[in-house]
Motif scaffolding. Structure first.
Motif, PDB file in Angstrom:
ATOM      1  N   ASP A 263       0.844  -1.189   0.000  1.00 20.51           N
ATOM      2  CA  ASP A 263       0.000   0.000   0.000  1.00 20.51           C
ATOM      3  C   ASP A 263       0.885   1.246   0.000  1.00 20.51           C
ATOM      4  N   PRO A 264       0.680   2.162  -0.951  1.00 19.26           N
ATOM      5  CA  PRO A 264       1.514   3.374  -1.002  1.00 19.26           C
ATOM      6  C   PRO A 264       1.480   4.183   0.299  1.00 19.26           C
ATOM      7  N   GLU A 265       0.395   4.095   1.036  1.00 21.11           N
ATOM      8  CA  GLU A 265       0.304   4.831   2.300  1.00 21.11           C
ATOM      9  C   GLU A 265       1.369   4.372   3.289  1.00 21.11           C
ATOM     10  N   LYS A 266       1.823   3.130   3.166  1.00 25.56           N
ATOM     11  CA  LYS A 266       2.805   2.574   4.109  1.00 25.56           C
ATOM     12  C   LYS A 266       4.242   2.743   3.635  1.00 25.56           C
ATOM     13  N   VAL A 267       4.418   3.242   2.416  1.00 28.32           N
ATOM     14  CA  VAL A 267       5.762   3.356   1.836  1.00 28.32           C
ATOM     15  C   VAL A 267       6.488   4.561   2.416  1.00 28.32           C
ATOM     16  N   SER A 268       7.739   4.361   2.803  1.00 28.06           N
ATOM     17  CA  SER A 268       8.588   5.458   3.270  1.00 28.06           C
ATOM     18  C   SER A 268       9.963   5.298   2.639  1.00 28.06           C
ATOM     19  N   THR A 269      10.395   6.314   1.906  1.00 27.92           N
ATOM     20  CA  THR A 269      11.712   6.293   1.271  1.00 27.92           C
ATOM     21  C   THR A 269      12.549   7.450   1.799  1.00 27.92           C
ATOM     22  N   VAL A 270      13.816   7.469   1.409  1.00 24.87           N
ATOM     23  CA  VAL A 270      14.715   8.531   1.860  1.00 24.87           C
ATOM     24  C   VAL A 270      14.215   9.896   1.395  1.00 24.87           C
ATOM     25  N   VAL A 279       6.756  10.208  -6.270  1.00 23.22           N
ATOM     26  CA  VAL A 279       5.851   9.999  -7.409  1.00 23.22           C
ATOM     27  C   VAL A 279       5.758   8.500  -7.691  1.00 23.22           C
ATOM     28  N   PHE A 280       4.537   7.983  -7.763  1.00 27.25           N
ATOM     29  CA  PHE A 280       4.306   6.585  -8.112  1.00 27.25           C
ATOM     30  C   PHE A 280       3.828   6.495  -9.563  1.00 27.25           C
ATOM     31  N   ILE A 281       4.476   5.640 -10.361  1.00 30.40           N
ATOM     32  CA  ILE A 281       3.967   5.290 -11.676  1.00 30.40           C
ATOM     33  C   ILE A 281       3.153   4.007 -11.493  1.00 30.40           C
ATOM     34  N   LEU A 282       1.845   4.094 -11.726  1.00 31.09           N
ATOM     35  CA  LEU A 282       0.966   2.944 -11.530  1.00 31.09           C
ATOM     36  C   LEU A 282       1.023   2.076 -12.778  1.00 31.09           C
ATOM     37  N   SER A 283       1.474   0.854 -12.615  1.00 29.85           N
ATOM     38  CA  SER A 283       1.718  -0.025 -13.754  1.00 29.85           C
ATOM     39  C   SER A 283       0.889  -1.288 -13.620  1.00 29.85           C
ATOM     40  N   GLN A 284       0.973  -2.123 -14.636  1.00 29.57           N
ATOM     41  CA  GLN A 284       0.397  -3.460 -14.582  1.00 29.57           C
ATOM     42  C   GLN A 284       1.219  -4.354 -15.498  1.00 29.57           C
ATOM     43  N   LYS A 285       0.957  -5.632 -15.432  1.00 29.37           N
ATOM     44  CA  LYS A 285       1.846  -6.594 -16.069  1.00 29.37           C
ATOM     45  C   LYS A 285       2.031  -6.336 -17.560  1.00 29.37           C
ATOM     46  N   GLU A 286       0.949  -6.008 -18.262  1.00 28.88           N
ATOM     47  CA  GLU A 286       1.035  -5.879 -19.713  1.00 28.88           C
ATOM     48  C   GLU A 286       1.838  -4.657 -20.151  1.00 28.88           C
ATOM     49  N   THR A 287       2.014  -3.659 -19.289  1.00 26.12           N
ATOM     50  CA  THR A 287       2.750  -2.456 -19.686  1.00 26.12           C
ATOM     51  C   THR A 287       3.978  -2.226 -18.810  1.00 26.12           C
ATOM     52  N   TYR A 288       4.384  -3.242 -18.069  1.00 25.45           N
ATOM     53  CA  TYR A 288       5.434  -3.044 -17.072  1.00 25.45           C
ATOM     54  C   TYR A 288       6.737  -2.527 -17.682  1.00 25.45           C
ATOM     55  N   GLU A 289       7.196  -3.140 -18.766  1.00 25.80           N
ATOM     56  CA  GLU A 289       8.485  -2.748 -19.339  1.00 25.80           C
ATOM     57  C   GLU A 289       8.479  -1.289 -19.783  1.00 25.80           C
ATOM     58  N   ALA A 290       7.407  -0.861 -20.444  1.00 24.75           N
ATOM     59  CA  ALA A 290       7.324   0.538 -20.868  1.00 24.75           C
ATOM     60  C   ALA A 290       7.233   1.467 -19.669  1.00 24.75           C
ATOM     61  N   ASP A 291       6.479   1.081 -18.653  1.00 20.63           N
ATOM     62  CA  ASP A 291       6.343   1.929 -17.460  1.00 20.63           C
ATOM     63  C   ASP A 291       7.667   2.027 -16.718  1.00 20.63           C
ATOM     64  N   LYS A 292       8.436   0.954 -16.745  1.00 23.02           N
ATOM     65  CA  LYS A 292       9.732   0.964 -16.069  1.00 23.02           C
ATOM     66  C   LYS A 292      10.676   1.969 -16.728  1.00 23.02           C
ATOM     67  N   ASP A 332       4.198  15.664   3.954  1.00 22.85           N
ATOM     68  CA  ASP A 332       3.368  16.261   4.993  1.00 22.85           C
ATOM     69  C   ASP A 332       2.473  15.202   5.646  1.00 22.85           C
ATOM     70  N   GLU A 333       2.448  15.175   6.952  1.00 21.84           N
ATOM     71  CA  GLU A 333       1.629  14.208   7.673  1.00 21.84           C
ATOM     72  C   GLU A 333       0.150  14.537   7.508  1.00 21.84           C
ATOM     73  N   GLY A 334      -0.643  13.494   7.383  1.00 25.03           N
ATOM     74  CA  GLY A 334      -2.091  13.666   7.280  1.00 25.03           C
ATOM     75  C   GLY A 334      -2.603  14.037   5.916  1.00 25.03           C
ATOM     76  N   VAL A 335      -1.710  14.255   4.947  1.00 20.26           N
ATOM     77  CA  VAL A 335      -2.136  14.619   3.586  1.00 20.26           C
ATOM     78  C   VAL A 335      -2.305  13.331   2.779  1.00 20.26           C
ATOM     79  N   PRO A 336      -3.505  13.061   2.259  1.00 19.40           N
ATOM     80  CA  PRO A 336      -3.723  11.808   1.521  1.00 19.40           C
ATOM     81  C   PRO A 336      -2.972  11.797   0.192  1.00 19.40           C
ATOM     82  N   ILE A 337      -2.729  10.604  -0.311  1.00 19.45           N
ATOM     83  CA  ILE A 337      -2.073  10.448  -1.612  1.00 19.45           C
ATOM     84  C   ILE A 337      -3.032  10.893  -2.713  1.00 19.45           C
ATOM     85  N   LYS A 338      -2.506  11.636  -3.682  1.00 20.34           N
ATOM     86  CA  LYS A 338      -3.301  12.104  -4.815  1.00 20.34           C
ATOM     87  C   LYS A 338      -3.131  11.138  -5.986  1.00 20.34           C
TER      88      LYS A 338
END
Length: 839
Positions: A263-270, A279-292, A332-338
């Motif tokens: 879940d992106p809400e649980k993700v924490s990076t440097v 920024v999350f690029i939302l992908s799926q199996k059929e377009t994974y290589e292009a999205d990567k 920012d804490e409490g700000v939902p993902i767009k």
């Protein structure tokens, strides 16, 4: 660098910044006052100390002494002691006896003199700390004055380590101190290079430099192997402070693209930890290589400004709109993902740089969603396209696409070599008919699962129009079968599961099959083919030729290739070919036809000897004498352009009527019209046909004559007469003489689609600029393009540090400049759905 070393640097840097940030009490106690003997006898090996010698304090030396005392705390944080040495009046040694020596400060490591500083060079705390650390870090920080020196350092680092290049207007400044303090921590990880020459900054940064402003560039040299190309550079766009430089280096060492499976809400990076968005690029199996590739390209553009992650919808269940392809998470804490719908990477970059754009984009999306909902409700009762309606109804149904290989521009040609026979579905992911056929295609994959030598694949022409143009795909959907070293076969039949499965299986047989003996030819005509093909009913054609008939054999070979998948063809041209043909009352060149309905063999003399003429004749001969008309076979009979004598029935027709109609079909008149019947239970669309012919559906069975190709007049056989061959022929004579009144007359207008056919590839070409990030004319972009062209490594991510994927990302950036994988596929489908309802 080892994990233990990483941990040491992190802990040390934390303590360092705490020490720098928090004022210490009792700093005066850190300043030592010793005699020359006490000082030199107390020196320890590898211990650094800064000493200044004096007899008495003159008024001119007072400012210097104050700054030295103020620097005690800062130098103590680096293990450097500051010592005031009081010289006795009678001391005439090197440091106390000479007048000019008293106007200098001396830096020792142990009892070895490292450097002596004129007191006017140590004018404040910044200059003292900067110069002392600069002298101690002579291996970690190289000073360069010429472009040649800089290039030599850079070339020596390529393939080994990264470089931190800093320009300061002058040494001893606050910026110089900040660089030295960070180099004290990171000097064993990266090579630091310092210059005060503005000309070097101009060459390195590629822009017109501001000589009054210090700048820092992180140079990604670790994976650079081409000495002719400079290392890629990422500038620090903030002021040169210890905290900003430390933050920049932490970002440069982070993975270029993070792959997320939660879940992106649980993700924490440097990036989030350092106050930057993710920024999350939302992908799926059929377009994974292009999205990567898109994610990598975007990550380089946003390096130092935001993090980039790729999130597969197949791994995480997101309760969001299917068309959303980008998500933005702020620190920012409490700000939902767009969750947003964007069309190219420029929009993502603008989104990061201008926070106000997020709200604006979401407002526009909400308005579009409301408009679409209203229009869908308004058109619910007006939907006249059954395919679109079915696809819309099943749009949330997840298709089992695991057994179908997804192809791209990069993988298409190599995939053609993986199996003896590769089936490719060319489709557009937003187009309703394509999506309906894709459902059938998955069912075909299920039927053929485990079949050796057959590979099912697909190409989304919306994502990869170049492949579809090259393969001459002009309409969607198109199915082609590729065999090694053979021309591809285009499937022109019905797109149902059963028909397509049969075509693929029968295409395995290389046509025409060459038979060596009469016994083999007889077994072939009896349908003795491989066991895996026995369940697929099909007709067999055997060409019989003499050994001298090479030209007609070549034409028959071409005809067999055209009919492959629909009709299985064989060829016999041995010396005893006349004996085989005489058995069926024909002479070579001849065809022996065994229909799928039975195995009775019909001999046909060949008068036309061109491939196309043979194809036409074989297709005609394979038509049944008295067929049941279905949606699948109707086009074959319409191509004859003959009138139809068609019997409509509500179920199977009686034996008497069937026998009389078959006699009629076998008679002399069979060449003039098509005798056929239509079972309304098997083909319900026939009721609509009857309503078009008559105001109401007549009593069944009903015998109808209709000439679709001349006049469109519809005649109904008198219901009071019995259906016999004699009565029908008499009725047809009255029709010919104009003695019968038609029940209705069909419109003379051509049966065309409600709208002109779409040239989908041309539409995508016209829409290209909308989805493509144009190449900049700036020098920096040109350099990136040159680096791209020189690189042959393939793009990859999966938690690799930035410096480990630089070359790979540069190769991928031209292909990753648009959201070709996810965004155009989804956004394009949403845009086209309004237009498609008109079909």
């Amino acid at each position: 660098m080892s994990a233990q070393k990483d941990g040491w640097i992190s802990s040390f840097s934390f303590l360092l910044f705490c020490a720098v940030s928090i004022p210490m009490l009792g700093s005066a106690s850190l300043l030592q006052e010793l005699s020359p003997h006490e000082y030199f006898s107390s020196l320890q090996a590898s211990k650094a100390s800064l000493a200044y010698f004096l007899h008495n304090v003159s008024p001119g030396a007072q400012p210097f002494l104050e700054q030295i005392e103020n620097s005690v705390e800062a130098l103590h944080d680096y293990g450097i002691s500051v010592v005031k040495v009081k010289c006795p009046k009678e001391d005439v040694s090197r440091y106390c006896g000479r007048e000019n020596a008293l106007r200098k400060a001396y830096l020792f490591r142990g009892n070895m003199l490292i450097r002596e500083f004129p007191t006017d060079a140590l004018f404040d705390v910044n200059s003292i700390v900067a110069n002392v650390l600069f002298a101690l870090l002579f291996n970690e920080v190289k000073y360069v004055e010429t472009l040649t020196d800089l290039q030599n350092v850079e070339n020596a680092l390529k393939g080994k380590s990264n470089m931190v290049f800093a320009y300061v207007p002058a040494t001893g400044t606050a910026e110089h101190r900040a660089v030295m303090e960070v180099a004290f921590v990171y000097g064993t990880v990266h090579q630091f290079v310092l210059t005060t020459e503005v000309a070097l900054l101009k060459v390195s940064a590629g822009t017109k430099p501001d000589a009054s402003s210090a700048q820092l560039l992180f140079c990604h040299c670790q994976k650079a192997t081409d000495l002719a190309q400079p290392c890629r550079r990422t500038p620090l766009e903030q002021d040169l402070t210890v905290l900003n430089i430390h933050r920049h280096l932490k970002l440069m060492g982070a993975p270029l693209v993070t792959e997320v499976a939660e879940d992106p809400e649980k993700v924490s990076t440097v990036h989030l930890q350092l106050g930057l968005p993710l920024v999350f690029i939302l992908s799926q199996k059929e377009t994974y290589e292009a999205d990567k590739r898109t994610a990598e390209f975007l990550a380089w553009k946003l390096l130092g400004k935001a993090g980039v992650a790729i999130l597969s919808r197949d791994l995480v269940d997101l309760n969001i709109l299917l068309r959303s392809n980008v998500a933005l998470k702020t620190p920012d804490e409490g700000v939902p993902i767009k969750y947003l719908v964007l069309e190219d990477t420029e929009e993502v970059i603008t989104l990061v740089e201008d926070k106000s754009k997020v709200e604006q984009i979401q407002e526009n999306e909400d308005e579009d969603e409301e408009d679409e909902d209203e229009e869908e409700n308004e058109n619910q009762d007006m939907q006249d396209d059954q395919v679109v309606e079915a696809v819309s109804r099943d749009k949330k149904r997840e298709l089992p696409l695991d057994q179908i290989l997804t192809l791209t521009e990069e993988t298409f040609h190599s995939a053609m070599l993986k199996a003896a026979q590769t089936v490719v579905l060319f489709y557009a992911s937003w187009e309703a008919v394509s999506l309906a056929v894709l459902q059938s295609y998955t069912e075909v994959a299920g039927h053929l699962k485990g079949t050796q030598g057959i590979l099912l694949s697909r190409v989304n022409c919306w994502d990869w129009p170049g492949v579809c143009t090259t393969e001459n795909v002009t309409q969607f959907p198109t199915i082609k079968i590729y065999k090694k070293e053979e021309q591809p076969i285009t499937y022109n039949g019905m797109l149902g599961t059963e028909e397509l499965t049969s075509f693929i299986m029968l295409s395995q047989v290389s046509c025409p099959v060459k038979l060596a003996t009469i016994d083999e030819a007889e077994r072939y005509l009896r349908g003795e083919l491989p066991s895996e093909l026995s369940s697929y009913h099909h007709s067999l054609v055997l060409g019989v030729f003499s050994t001298t008939m090479s030209k007609v054999r070549e034409a028959f070979t071409e005809a067999g290739s055209i009919l492959s998948g629909h009709v299985t063809t064989g060829m016999y041209f041995e010396d005893d070919a006349f004996a085989l043909s005489r058995k069926y009352a024909v002479s070579p060149p001849a065809l022996l036809l065994a229909r799928s309905s039975g195995r009775s063999v019909e001999g046909i003399a060949l008068s036309e000897q061109s491939a196309q003429a043979m194809v036409q004749m074989i297709r005609y001969k394979l038509l049944e004498l008295f067929p049941e008309i279905t949606v699948q076979n109707l086009p074959h009979y319409l191509q004859l352009r003959k009138p139809f004598l068609i019997m409509f029935s509500d179920g199977d027709i009686g034996q008497i009527e069937s026998k009389e109609m078959l006699k009629l079909a076998k008679g002399r008149s069979q060449q003039a019209f098509v005798s056929c019947w239509l079972n309304l239970k098997n083909t319900p669309v026939g009721r609509g046909v009857l309503k078009a012919y008559f105001a109401t559906i007549p009593s069944l069975p009903a015998l109808v004559w209709v000439n679709l190709h001349a006049g469109g007049q519809v005649f109904k056989f008198p219901s009071e007469q019995s259906i016999t061959e004699m009565n029908i022929l008499a009725w047809l004579e009255r029709l010919k003489a104009g003695l019968e009144i038609p029940s209705s007359t069909l419109s003379e207008e051509d049966w065309k689609p409600p709208l002109p056919a779409y040239n989908f590839l041309q539409m995508m070409e016209a829409a290209g600029p909308e989805f493509t990030l144009h190449t900049s004319s700036h020098q920096g972009d040109r350099q990136e393009q040159q680096q791209l062209e020189g690189s042959e490594e393939k793009a990859t991510v999966r938690e690799e540090p930035i410096e480990e994927v630089r070359v790979k990302a540069e190769k991928a950036q031209a292909l990753g400049r648009d959201l070709r994988g996810t965004a155009p596929r989804l956004a394009g489908r949403e845009k086209q759905v309004k237009r498609h309802t008109e079909l």
